[in-house]
Design a protein around this motif. Structure first.
Motif, PDB file in Angstrom:
ATOM      1  N   ALA A  11      -6.895  11.444  -5.305  1.00 39.46           N
ATOM      2  CA  ALA A  11      -6.153  10.712  -4.452  1.00 39.46           C
ATOM      3  C   ALA A  11      -6.900   9.402  -4.587  1.00 39.46           C
ATOM      4  CB  ALA A  11      -6.303  11.095  -2.965  1.00 39.46           C
ATOM      5  N   TRP A  12      -8.285   9.280  -4.914  1.00 47.18           N
ATOM      6  CA  TRP A  12      -8.621   7.742  -4.817  1.00 47.18           C
ATOM      7  C   TRP A  12      -8.227   7.093  -6.195  1.00 47.18           C
ATOM      8  CZ3 TRP A  12     -11.659   4.851  -2.032  1.00 47.18           C
ATOM      9  CH2 TRP A  12     -12.290   3.665  -2.532  1.00 47.18           C
ATOM     10  N   LYS A  13      -8.302   7.828  -7.081  1.00 46.05           N
ATOM     11  CA  LYS A  13      -7.806   7.222  -8.464  1.00 46.05           C
ATOM     12  C   LYS A  13      -6.542   6.734  -8.455  1.00 46.05           C
ATOM     13  CE  LYS A  13     -11.506   9.555 -11.302  1.00 46.05           C
ATOM     14  NZ  LYS A  13     -11.623  10.484 -12.034  1.00 46.05           N
ATOM     15  N   ALA A  14      -5.664   7.781  -7.783  1.00 42.98           N
ATOM     16  CA  ALA A  14      -4.175   7.298  -7.512  1.00 42.98           C
ATOM     17  C   ALA A  14      -3.887   6.152  -6.873  1.00 42.98           C
ATOM     18  CB  ALA A  14      -3.304   8.275  -7.238  1.00 42.98           C
ATOM     19  N   GLY A  15      -4.802   6.170  -5.698  1.00 41.99           N
ATOM     20  CA  GLY A  15      -4.834   4.913  -4.690  1.00 41.99           C
ATOM     21  C   GLY A  15      -5.161   3.737  -5.556  1.00 41.99           C
ATOM     22  N   ALA A  16      -6.118   3.758  -6.142  1.00 36.70           N
ATOM     23  CA  ALA A  16      -6.572   2.477  -6.966  1.00 36.70           C
ATOM     24  C   ALA A  16      -5.501   2.238  -7.840  1.00 36.70           C
ATOM     25  CB  ALA A  16      -7.778   2.739  -7.562  1.00 36.70           C
ATOM     26  N   LEU A  17      -4.872   2.953  -8.675  1.00 35.44           N
ATOM     27  CA  LEU A  17      -4.005   2.772  -9.553  1.00 35.44           C
ATOM     28  C   LEU A  17      -2.680   2.038  -9.074  1.00 35.44           C
ATOM     29  CD1 LEU A  17      -3.062   2.993 -12.693  1.00 35.44           C
ATOM     30  CD2 LEU A  17      -2.190   5.296 -12.028  1.00 35.44           C
ATOM     31  N   LEU A  18      -2.335   2.897  -7.911  1.00 35.77           N
ATOM     32  CA  LEU A  18      -0.969   2.318  -7.314  1.00 35.77           C
ATOM     33  C   LEU A  18      -1.388   0.958  -6.543  1.00 35.77           C
ATOM     34  CD1 LEU A  18       0.356   5.484  -5.935  1.00 35.77           C
ATOM     35  CD2 LEU A  18       1.190   4.340  -7.548  1.00 35.77           C
ATOM     36  N   SER A  19      -2.431   0.690  -5.987  1.00 31.07           N
ATOM     37  CA  SER A  19      -2.852  -0.606  -5.417  1.00 31.07           C
ATOM     38  C   SER A  19      -2.712  -1.765  -6.432  1.00 31.07           C
ATOM     39  CB  SER A  19      -4.121  -0.637  -4.676  1.00 31.07           C
ATOM     40  OG  SER A  19      -4.026   0.483  -3.624  1.00 31.07           O
ATOM     41  N   GLY A  20      -3.613  -1.595  -7.647  1.00 35.97           N
ATOM     42  CA  GLY A  20      -3.595  -2.372  -8.373  1.00 35.97           C
ATOM     43  C   GLY A  20      -2.304  -2.656  -9.184  1.00 35.97           C
ATOM     44  N   SER A  21      -1.642  -1.621  -9.298  1.00 33.84           N
ATOM     45  CA  SER A  21      -0.235  -1.662 -10.170  1.00 33.84           C
ATOM     46  C   SER A  21       0.648  -2.522  -9.225  1.00 33.84           C
ATOM     47  CB  SER A  21       0.414  -0.470 -10.610  1.00 33.84           C
ATOM     48  OG  SER A  21       0.661   0.395  -9.773  1.00 33.84           O
ATOM     49  N   GLY A  22       0.633  -2.239  -7.990  1.00 36.24           N
ATOM     50  CA  GLY A  22       1.622  -2.785  -7.029  1.00 36.24           C
ATOM     51  C   GLY A  22       1.421  -4.357  -7.166  1.00 36.24           C
ATOM     52  N   ILE A  23       0.172  -4.711  -6.972  1.00 36.61           N
ATOM     53  CA  ILE A  23      -0.457  -6.138  -7.040  1.00 36.61           C
ATOM     54  C   ILE A  23       0.152  -6.816  -8.437  1.00 36.61           C
ATOM     55  CG2 ILE A  23      -2.134  -7.966  -7.170  1.00 36.61           C
ATOM     56  CD1 ILE A  23      -3.782  -5.795  -5.399  1.00 36.61           C
ATOM     57  N   MET A  24       0.143  -6.065  -9.601  1.00 37.77           N
ATOM     58  CA  MET A  24       0.481  -6.725 -10.811  1.00 37.77           C
ATOM     59  C   MET A  24       1.855  -6.721 -10.997  1.00 37.77           C
ATOM     60  SD  MET A  24      -2.375  -5.111 -13.601  1.00 37.77           S
ATOM     61  CE  MET A  24      -2.028  -3.261 -13.096  1.00 37.77           C
ATOM     62  N   ALA A  25       2.737  -5.684 -10.452  1.00 35.98           N
ATOM     63  CA  ALA A  25       4.190  -5.690 -10.479  1.00 35.98           C
ATOM     64  C   ALA A  25       4.640  -6.751  -9.664  1.00 35.98           C
ATOM     65  CB  ALA A  25       4.656  -4.291 -10.085  1.00 35.98           C
ATOM     66  N   GLY A  26       4.124  -6.933  -8.578  1.00 37.56           N
ATOM     67  CA  GLY A  26       4.521  -8.241  -7.676  1.00 37.56           C
ATOM     68  C   GLY A  26       4.453  -9.566  -8.355  1.00 37.56           C
TER      69      GLY A  26
END
Length: 124
Positions: A11-26
């Motif tokens: 959950a921690w790793k997925a959270g970090a990945l989704l947060s980072g990718s969300g910022i990059m995608a934006g």
């Protein structure tokens, strides 16, 4: 029984990945894709915001191993991946997908339902 085996670390790793990718995608959508997406830039932005917000939520959920291992973490991970991922894929590759777009399109609301279920499962 959980949807799939999950741990606090996942959950921690997925959270970090989704947060980072969300910022990059934006950022990618706002700068590189805006001319191509036109009025669909808002849809791209929404998908990136959902990825970021759910990533942060997973970071919080990972601190409570019971929720990360049960339904909440796995449902939010799967839902966000389907919801945001399908929107990104459809906006980027719709012309190249052909009939496959008819398969990818319905995954967006399914992903949304999984995300909602993940949050509601926190009540259990």
């Amino acid at each position: 029984m959980p949807l799939f085996p999950a741990t606090s670390a996942l959950a921690w790793k997925a959270g970090a990945l989704l947060s980072g990718s969300g910022i990059m995608a934006g950022a990618f959508g706002a700068h590189a894709l805006a001319p191509r997406l036109g009025e669909k830039t808002a849809t791209w932005s929404m998908a990136s915001q959902y990825a970021f917000i759910n990533g942060v939520a997973l970071l919080a959920i990972s601190q409570h191993p019971v929720y990360a291992k049960r339904w909440s973490g796995p449902l939010i991970i799967a839902g966000t991946t389907l919801f945001s991922g399908s929107i990104f894929a459809l906006l980027l590759f719709r012309e190249r997908m052909g009939g496959f777009a008819k398969v990818v399109g319905p995954t967006t609301p399914i992903g949304g339902l999984l995300m909602i279920s993940g949050y509601l499962s926190l009540l259990l």
